[in-house]
Design a protein around this motif. Sequence first.
Motif, PDB file in Angstrom:
ATOM      1  N   PRO A 171      -3.428  -3.274 -11.788  1.00  0.00           N
ATOM      2  CA  PRO A 171      -2.255  -2.460 -11.509  1.00  0.00           C
ATOM      3  C   PRO A 171      -1.021  -3.046 -12.195  1.00  0.00           C
ATOM      4  CG  PRO A 171      -3.433  -2.927  -9.480  1.00  0.00           C
ATOM      5  CD  PRO A 171      -4.062  -3.751 -10.568  1.00  0.00           C
ATOM      6  N   PRO A 172      -0.134  -2.182 -12.700  1.00  0.00           N
ATOM      7  CA  PRO A 172       1.063  -2.678 -13.366  1.00  0.00           C
ATOM      8  C   PRO A 172       1.989  -3.388 -12.384  1.00  0.00           C
ATOM      9  CG  PRO A 172       1.179  -0.295 -13.056  1.00  0.00           C
ATOM     10  CD  PRO A 172      -0.185  -0.732 -12.616  1.00  0.00           C
ATOM     11  N   THR A 173       2.832  -4.251 -12.936  1.00  0.00           N
ATOM     12  CA  THR A 173       3.834  -4.903 -12.101  1.00  0.00           C
ATOM     13  C   THR A 173       4.703  -3.810 -11.491  1.00  0.00           C
ATOM     14  OG1 THR A 173       3.824  -6.757 -13.621  1.00  0.00           O
ATOM     15  CG2 THR A 173       5.689  -6.608 -12.120  1.00  0.00           C
ATOM     16  N   GLY A 174       5.036  -3.964 -10.243  1.00  0.00           N
ATOM     17  CA  GLY A 174       5.798  -2.920  -9.564  1.00  0.00           C
ATOM     18  C   GLY A 174       4.917  -1.830  -8.992  1.00  0.00           C
ATOM     19  N   ALA A 175       3.592  -2.021  -9.048  1.00  0.00           N
ATOM     20  CA  ALA A 175       2.667  -1.036  -8.480  1.00  0.00           C
ATOM     21  C   ALA A 175       2.884  -0.965  -6.973  1.00  0.00           C
ATOM     22  CB  ALA A 175       1.230  -1.448  -8.776  1.00  0.00           C
ATOM     23  N   PRO A 176       2.688   0.216  -6.376  1.00  0.00           N
ATOM     24  CA  PRO A 176       2.824   0.310  -4.925  1.00  0.00           C
ATOM     25  C   PRO A 176       1.817  -0.606  -4.229  1.00  0.00           C
ATOM     26  CG  PRO A 176       1.954   2.361  -5.836  1.00  0.00           C
ATOM     27  CD  PRO A 176       2.310   1.482  -6.995  1.00  0.00           C
ATOM     28  N   VAL A 177       2.281  -1.283  -3.198  1.00  0.00           N
ATOM     29  CA  VAL A 177       1.445  -2.236  -2.463  1.00  0.00           C
ATOM     30  C   VAL A 177       0.862  -1.547  -1.228  1.00  0.00           C
ATOM     31  CG1 VAL A 177       1.394  -4.425  -1.202  1.00  0.00           C
ATOM     32  CG2 VAL A 177       2.773  -4.208  -3.305  1.00  0.00           C
ATOM     33  N   VAL A 178      -0.457  -1.491  -1.190  1.00  0.00           N
ATOM     34  CA  VAL A 178      -1.174  -0.900  -0.064  1.00  0.00           C
ATOM     35  C   VAL A 178      -1.914  -2.014   0.660  1.00  0.00           C
ATOM     36  CG1 VAL A 178      -2.979   0.706   0.664  1.00  0.00           C
ATOM     37  CG2 VAL A 178      -1.469   1.293  -1.255  1.00  0.00           C
ATOM     38  N   ILE A 179      -1.629  -2.160   1.942  1.00  0.00           N
ATOM     39  CA  ILE A 179      -2.409  -3.048   2.792  1.00  0.00           C
ATOM     40  C   ILE A 179      -3.481  -2.168   3.427  1.00  0.00           C
ATOM     41  CG2 ILE A 179      -2.391  -4.698   4.697  1.00  0.00           C
ATOM     42  CD1 ILE A 179      -0.502  -5.375   2.253  1.00  0.00           C
ATOM     43  N   LEU A 180      -4.735  -2.433   3.092  1.00  0.00           N
ATOM     44  CA  LEU A 180      -5.842  -1.657   3.640  1.00  0.00           C
ATOM     45  C   LEU A 180      -6.476  -2.456   4.768  1.00  0.00           C
ATOM     46  CD1 LEU A 180      -7.872   0.668   3.707  1.00  0.00           C
ATOM     47  CD2 LEU A 180      -9.085  -0.430   1.793  1.00  0.00           C
ATOM     48  N   GLY A 181      -6.236  -2.030   5.993  1.00  0.00           N
ATOM     49  CA  GLY A 181      -6.829  -2.668   7.160  1.00  0.00           C
ATOM     50  C   GLY A 181      -8.190  -2.064   7.446  1.00  0.00           C
ATOM     51  N   VAL A 182      -9.189  -2.907   7.574  1.00  0.00           N
ATOM     52  CA  VAL A 182     -10.555  -2.454   7.839  1.00  0.00           C
ATOM     53  C   VAL A 182     -10.986  -3.054   9.171  1.00  0.00           C
ATOM     54  CG1 VAL A 182     -12.924  -2.367   6.964  1.00  0.00           C
ATOM     55  CG2 VAL A 182     -10.999  -2.425   5.343  1.00  0.00           C
ATOM     56  N   GLU A 209       3.921 -12.430   4.197  1.00  0.00           N
ATOM     57  CA  GLU A 209       4.088 -12.019   2.794  1.00  0.00           C
ATOM     58  C   GLU A 209       3.607 -10.589   2.597  1.00  0.00           C
ATOM     59  OE1 GLU A 209       3.862 -14.971  -0.786  1.00  0.00           O
ATOM     60  OE2 GLU A 209       2.204 -15.374   0.583  1.00  0.00           O
ATOM     61  N   LEU A 210       2.431 -10.280   3.126  1.00  0.00           N
ATOM     62  CA  LEU A 210       1.886  -8.935   2.969  1.00  0.00           C
ATOM     63  C   LEU A 210       2.718  -7.903   3.734  1.00  0.00           C
ATOM     64  CD1 LEU A 210      -1.954  -9.639   3.159  1.00  0.00           C
ATOM     65  CD2 LEU A 210      -0.598  -9.047   1.134  1.00  0.00           C
ATOM     66  N   ALA A 211       3.141  -8.232   4.934  1.00  0.00           N
ATOM     67  CA  ALA A 211       3.967  -7.310   5.726  1.00  0.00           C
ATOM     68  C   ALA A 211       5.279  -6.996   5.004  1.00  0.00           C
ATOM     69  CB  ALA A 211       4.241  -7.898   7.106  1.00  0.00           C
ATOM     70  N   ASP A 212       5.868  -8.015   4.377  1.00  0.00           N
ATOM     71  CA  ASP A 212       7.121  -7.825   3.641  1.00  0.00           C
ATOM     72  C   ASP A 212       6.927  -6.983   2.393  1.00  0.00           C
ATOM     73  OD1 ASP A 212       8.502  -9.374   5.488  1.00  0.00           O
ATOM     74  OD2 ASP A 212       8.581 -11.160   4.211  1.00  0.00           O
ATOM     75  N   ALA A 213       5.798  -7.170   1.699  1.00  0.00           N
ATOM     76  CA  ALA A 213       5.568  -6.518   0.409  1.00  0.00           C
ATOM     77  C   ALA A 213       5.056  -5.088   0.529  1.00  0.00           C
ATOM     78  CB  ALA A 213       4.563  -7.338  -0.407  1.00  0.00           C
ATOM     79  N   ALA A 214       4.521  -4.711   1.678  1.00  0.00           N
ATOM     80  CA  ALA A 214       3.810  -3.437   1.822  1.00  0.00           C
ATOM     81  C   ALA A 214       4.700  -2.219   1.612  1.00  0.00           C
ATOM     82  CB  ALA A 214       3.173  -3.361   3.204  1.00  0.00           C
ATOM     83  N   ASP A 215       4.155  -1.263   0.873  1.00  0.00           N
ATOM     84  CA  ASP A 215       4.738   0.082   0.815  1.00  0.00           C
ATOM     85  C   ASP A 215       3.995   0.998   1.782  1.00  0.00           C
ATOM     86  OD1 ASP A 215       6.706  -0.209  -1.381  1.00  0.00           O
ATOM     87  OD2 ASP A 215       4.922  -0.692  -2.551  1.00  0.00           O
ATOM     88  N   LEU A 216       2.713   0.664   2.034  1.00  0.00           N
ATOM     89  CA  LEU A 216       1.891   1.467   2.935  1.00  0.00           C
ATOM     90  C   LEU A 216       0.905   0.563   3.653  1.00  0.00           C
ATOM     91  CD1 LEU A 216       0.813   4.294   3.913  1.00  0.00           C
ATOM     92  CD2 LEU A 216      -0.778   4.187   1.979  1.00  0.00           C
ATOM     93  N   LEU A 217       0.839   0.714   4.962  1.00  0.00           N
ATOM     94  CA  LEU A 217      -0.225   0.100   5.752  1.00  0.00           C
ATOM     95  C   LEU A 217      -1.204   1.219   6.069  1.00  0.00           C
ATOM     96  CD1 LEU A 217      -1.628  -2.095   7.429  1.00  0.00           C
ATOM     97  CD2 LEU A 217      -0.077  -1.518   9.320  1.00  0.00           C
ATOM     98  N   LEU A 218      -2.399   1.116   5.519  1.00  0.00           N
ATOM     99  CA  LEU A 218      -3.454   2.108   5.709  1.00  0.00           C
ATOM    100  C   LEU A 218      -4.588   1.449   6.472  1.00  0.00           C
ATOM    101  CD1 LEU A 218      -5.096   4.687   5.161  1.00  0.00           C
ATOM    102  CD2 LEU A 218      -5.561   3.798   2.868  1.00  0.00           C
ATOM    103  N   ILE A 219      -4.898   1.963   7.646  1.00  0.00           N
ATOM    104  CA  ILE A 219      -5.997   1.404   8.427  1.00  0.00           C
ATOM    105  C   ILE A 219      -7.128   2.426   8.440  1.00  0.00           C
ATOM    106  CG2 ILE A 219      -6.725   0.419  10.625  1.00  0.00           C
ATOM    107  CD1 ILE A 219      -3.800  -0.335  11.107  1.00  0.00           C
ATOM    108  N   ALA A 220      -8.227   2.050   7.778  1.00  0.00           N
ATOM    109  CA  ALA A 220      -9.356   2.967   7.629  1.00  0.00           C
ATOM    110  C   ALA A 220     -10.639   2.155   7.457  1.00  0.00           C
ATOM    111  CB  ALA A 220      -9.138   3.878   6.417  1.00  0.00           C
ATOM    112  N   PRO A 221     -11.530   2.212   8.407  1.00  0.00           N
ATOM    113  CA  PRO A 221     -11.466   2.954   9.658  1.00  0.00           C
ATOM    114  C   PRO A 221     -10.634   2.202  10.711  1.00  0.00           C
ATOM    115  CG  PRO A 221     -13.530   1.758   9.532  1.00  0.00           C
ATOM    116  CD  PRO A 221     -12.822   1.524   8.222  1.00  0.00           C
ATOM    117  N   ALA A 222     -10.054   2.972  11.599  1.00  0.00           N
ATOM    118  CA  ALA A 222      -9.298   2.397  12.718  1.00  0.00           C
ATOM    119  C   ALA A 222     -10.075   2.640  14.008  1.00  0.00           C
ATOM    120  CB  ALA A 222      -7.915   3.036  12.816  1.00  0.00           C
ATOM    121  N   THR A 223     -10.374   1.574  14.710  1.00  0.00           N
ATOM    122  CA  THR A 223     -11.091   1.688  15.988  1.00  0.00           C
ATOM    123  C   THR A 223     -10.108   1.956  17.127  1.00  0.00           C
ATOM    124  OG1 THR A 223     -10.881  -0.690  16.342  1.00  0.00           O
ATOM    125  CG2 THR A 223     -12.918   0.087  15.261  1.00  0.00           C
ATOM    126  N   ALA A 224     -10.650   2.367  18.257  1.00  0.00           N
ATOM    127  CA  ALA A 224      -9.821   2.551  19.459  1.00  0.00           C
ATOM    128  C   ALA A 224      -9.149   1.234  19.828  1.00  0.00           C
ATOM    129  CB  ALA A 224     -10.682   3.058  20.618  1.00  0.00           C
TER     130      ALA A 224
END
Length: 193
Positions: A9-20, A85-100
Amino acid sequence: MDANPPSPPPTGAPVVILGVTGSIAAHKAVDLASLLTKQGCSVHVVMTADAQRFVTALPFKVLSRNPVVTDLYDETEGWKPTHIELADAADLLLIAPATANVIAKMAAGLADNALTCIALALNPQARVLIAPAMNGKMWLHPATRQNVATLTARGAEFIGPEEGLLSCGYEGIGRLWPVEKIAERALALLRKT
């Protein structure tokens, strides 16, 4: 092996935190990480201990081209905790799959693993997209419905679940939304940030 592997990904790419999290659908998150990386996102996967019972970190590391966080105390170079660091940098927190379980923890503000710590410390400009996957009775339980309402009121968006045959043998609501549609919605949210 692909003769022309995609470039990073290029510098400045959107940062996605993928929670599994710990669902049988965790293996589908591998494809999600790949799709988002191919679309130019900088994908950082954070796996709960339960997620690791269903899928290993290796495919996420290879496809995202980033280290995978599997423990709150995983640390990179430097002095700042990885989850901050990740929380600060994130543009999107995506949780997939998300459990109850993780939905309940987020609604209550619990932070007992790397993923829930990131969710609690997330920068205020980041978007949150949650793709649930669980038994239908769990999804329809009043506690889960209340937790979803709480998170929605705080600005989180839910995508799915859909109906179909569940891994527990029941037919009904609870299946992870198709990964292509999750990726599509994630990219749409990133365009809005």
